[in-house]
Design an enzyme around this catalytic site. Structure first.
Site, mmCIF file in Angstrom:
data_model
loop_
_atom_site.group_PDB
_atom_site.id
_atom_site.type_symbol
_atom_site.label_atom_id
_atom_site.label_comp_id
_atom_site.label_asym_id
_atom_site.label_seq_id
_atom_site.Cartn_x
_atom_site.Cartn_y
_atom_site.Cartn_z
ATOM 1 N N HIS A 130 0.929 -1.307 0.197
ATOM 2 C CA HIS A 130 0.039 -0.164 -0.228
ATOM 3 C C HIS A 130 0.883 1.306 0.072
ATOM 4 C CE1 HIS A 130 -3.608 -2.315 0.799
ATOM 5 N NE2 HIS A 130 -2.835 -3.210 1.427
ATOM 6 N N HIS B 152 -7.815 -7.041 2.227
ATOM 7 C CA HIS B 152 -7.010 -6.162 2.958
ATOM 8 C C HIS B 152 -7.659 -5.936 4.358
ATOM 9 C CE1 HIS B 152 -4.556 -2.444 4.415
ATOM 10 N NE2 HIS B 152 -5.527 -1.743 3.986
#
Length: 261
Positions: A73, A83
């Site tokens: 990220h 995620h």
């Protein structure tokens, strides 16, 4: 009516002729690229680093290449459902197995730059979206909803806008996220800030609603976008495929928008 082959040929011809512009929505990936910094005791990812392997020298006389190191990220990046804990049980929820047609969709660009400039803690609400829809039409299913705040024009400390109580950056009202994810059935959201949630979202109920609800609904996030001021409210198409990392929670990516000239 054009056949699929003719439609693709027209698209390619439009790009070549300049009738369709390709706009890069990606920030440069370098050691200075801003990344999310979580407070203790939470772990953080590494900043981007480039390590030279050879550059036309004794290590490799005819070629130049590098090793790269960064978190998934970092910079302009993709958030997959896996995620977040709320999205961990969806099938095909990681970067390697998401159906690829879900990376491409029409773009709806909601311009709240003036409001974010006046209030760095500005939150996008459902009434603001419905106001936009009265002018530009209903947000279609399978669309990318991109929030223009012009935040990407900020540099250094102004980009994070951190104070003693944490960062102050714009984002989504908690009640707005389920409206987009469920009632509008979008692909995902895109923002100019370092993450898809507002800077103060740890205080919200639920905390980090864009991550919690969007990924819990098997939707995506695009963060650290730029050049949204070059897109029309509707009419553009966004192409945003992440790297095919097996079981990846996300990845840096090159986000492109196809825009009628």
């Amino acid at each position: 009516m054009s056949t699929p082959v003719e439609t693709l040929a027209q698209l390619a011809a439009g790009i070549v002729s300049g009738r369709i512009r390709v706009v890069d929505l990606t920030v440069p990936l370098e050691p200075a690229t801003p990344i999310i910094n979580l407070p203790p005791p939470f772990a953080n990812s590494k900043p981007f680093a480039l390590q030279e392997i050879s550059r036309y020298d004794e290590r490799g006389p005819g070629w130049y290449w590098n090793n790269i190191e960064c978190g998934e990220h970092t910079g302009t990046h993709f958030d997959a459902p896996v995620h977040w804990v709320t999205g961990k049980d969806h099938p095909n929820n990681a970067t390697h197995n998401i159906p690829v047609d879900r990376f491409v969709g029409p773009a709806c660009v909601i311009d709240v730059a003036d409001r974010a400039k006046a209030d760095p803690d500005f939150l996008l609400t459902q009434p603001v979206i419905e106001e936009w829809e009265k002018k530009h039409g209903r947000i279609p299913s399978h669309a990318w909803v991109l929030i223009r705040t012009d935040w990407s024009q900020r540099k250094g400390a102004q980009y994070f806008n951190a104070r003693e109580d944490g960062p102050h950056t714009p984002g989504f009202d908690p009640k707005c996220v389920p409206f987009l994810a469920k009632e509008r059935d979008i692909l995902g959201v895109g923002v100019e800030t370092v993450g898809t949630d507002a800077g103060q979202a740890y205080r919200f109920d639920p905390a980090f609603p864009c991550h919690t609800i969007m990924h819990g609904s098997n939707k995506f996030g695009l963060a650290s976008l730029t050049n949204l001021n070059q897109l029309p409210p509707t009419g553009a198409v966004v192409v945003a495929p992440p790297l095919k990392i097996v079981n990846g929670s996300g990845s840096p990516l090159r986000v492109l928008a196809l825009v009628p000239a």
